[in-house]
Enzyme design. Structure first.
Site, short mmCIF file in Angstrom:
data_model
loop_
_atom_site.label_atom_id
_atom_site.label_comp_id
_atom_site.label_asym_id
_atom_site.label_seq_id
_atom_site.Cartn_x
_atom_site.Cartn_y
_atom_site.Cartn_z
N GLN A 106 -5.41 -3.13 7.63
CA GLN A 106 -4.91 -3.20 6.25
C GLN A 106 -5.05 -1.84 5.54
O GLN A 106 -5.30 -1.78 4.33
CB GLN A 106 -5.66 -4.29 5.47
N SER A 107 -4.88 -0.75 6.26
CA SER A 107 -5.03 0.59 5.68
C SER A 107 -3.94 0.89 4.66
O SER A 107 -2.75 0.79 4.95
CB SER A 107 -4.96 1.62 6.81
N ASN A 108 -4.37 1.27 3.46
CA ASN A 108 -3.41 1.73 2.44
C ASN A 108 -2.85 3.09 2.81
O ASN A 108 -1.70 3.40 2.53
CB ASN A 108 -4.11 1.81 1.09
N CYS B 207 -2.25 4.25 5.83
CA CYS B 207 -1.17 4.08 6.80
C CYS B 207 0.11 3.63 6.10
O CYS B 207 1.19 4.15 6.38
CB CYS B 207 -1.57 3.06 7.87
#
Ligand SMILES: *Cc1c(COP(=O)(O)O)cnc(C)c1O
Length: 347
Positions: A77-79, A81
């Site tokens: 859930q990386s912002n 990325c």
């Protein structure tokens, strides 16, 4: 601050963010002080957040180097990325994301957006905070793509390199301009910290203005939400000094511009681990939503605001002042499973 603009004008930069972001007046804080929210959740690019400012300089460097694609890395859930995927889509560059976990049956939140923006996702299978493992895969993928002649630009976790941190050096200057324009008296700027580049950039911005003789300068309080940054990796003072060298100052001089006294990092709000929800962050999310309509998340900004509210309750701003929370974004994760527990109605 014209003289300043001349310092960073020559640096390669690609405009990606909607700047300046708004500075909003919030409610009074428990035990004194007034909250203001710097809306870096509204930087625009791919639903916004702090990574857009970093990517302006990272992508600027990528283009200056002739790169055709971007590679980066993060939790599922990386912002970071997600915003990198959006930057690639906006600029017609390919994007490779190295991510924890396995391919989901049904993509949600940031991962849904990664797919929507057309990124190629490489699943490593490891838990979200195994940064070392993810970084190794990023490096090997970079080498592989180079061998295929793809000319990728490879961005470490969170974009927290000196080049990425430049975005937050400028954000500090942007905020000082806004405080001046509105006559605010700001003792403290509070920010959520994970890979450290946002914090280091703000520290560098403050050091730069101090070296130029400007005062008063709001102090920076970072709230750590991952083990690495809480344990001192990266070294924020060192990263801030490296960021200043990009403006043309001598490295030895930069080391003297930042001292360990400039770094304040509160590690008490992470809870068990990165990405594991805490009751304090959930309470802060509800507080922010019901006191200002702000949308925070459980991994980053909710824990950050919990740290700010904790400091307020401990009386840190009992003499008053305008306390600024940098809202770094992260709301797409709210729409993934485990995004929020059931809530009671307010009022
Ligand atoms: C990445 C991120 C942070 C932390 O920024 P770092 O520069 O990695 O310390 C804070 N909030 C949100 C929403 C983020 O995505």
């Amino acid at each position: 601050m014209r003289q300043l603009a001349e310092l960073y004008a020559p640096l390669p930069r690609t405009r990606l963010a909607a700047l300046p972001t708004p500075l909003e007046r919030g409610p009074e804080l428990p035990k004194g002080g007034r909250l203001w929210v710097k809306r870096d959740d509204l930087t625009g690019l791919g639903l916004g957040g702090n990574k857009a400012r970093k990517l302006e300089f990272l992508v600027g460097a990528a283009k200056a180097a002739g790169a055709k694609s971007l590679i980066t890395v993060g939790a599922a859930q990386s912002n970071h990325c997600r915003v990198t995927a959006a930057a690639g889509a906006a600029l017609g560059m390919g994007v490779h994301l190295v991510t924890s976990g396995v391919k989901p049956v049904r993509a949600e939140g940031n991962q849904l957006l990664d797919q929507l923006f057309g990124a190629q996702i490489h699943y490593v299978g490891c838990p979200p905070s195994h940064w070392g493992e993810l970084e190794i895969v990023r490096e090997s993928l970079t080498a592989e793509l180079e061998a295929q002649g793809e000319a990728p630009y490879s961005i470490p976790i969170g974009g927290s390199t000196p080049i990425g941190a430049l975005g937050y050096l400028l954000a500090y200057v942007e905020m000082i301009d806004q405080f001046d324009a509105r006559g605010l008296d700001v003792p403290t700027i509070v920010v959520t910290s994970s890979s450290g580049g946002t914090h280091a950039g703000l520290v560098a911005g403050r050091a730069l203005l101090r070296a130029m003789g400007r005062k008063p300068l709001p102090e920076i309080l970072a709230v750590g939400v991952s083990q690495g940054v809480i344990n001192g990796s990266p070294d924020i003072a060192e990263l801030a000094a490296q960021t200043l060298t990009l403006l043309g100052y001598e490295p030895r001089h930069c080391e003297t511009m930042v001292s360990d006294r400039d770094i304040e990092l509160d590690g008490r709000w992470m809870g068990e681990a990165y990405g594991v929800p805490t009751p304090e962050a959930d309470e802060a999310i509800v507080w922010g939503a019901r006191n200002g309509g702000w949308v925070l998340d459980r991994v980053y900004s909710g824990k950050g605001l919990a740290g700010l509210l904790g400091a307020a309750r401990a009386g840190r701003w009992r003499d008053g002042g305008d306390v600024v929370f940098v809202h770094t974004g992260g709301h797409p994760a709210l729409f993934a499973s485990g995004g929020m527990p059931p809530l009671d109605p307010g009022h």
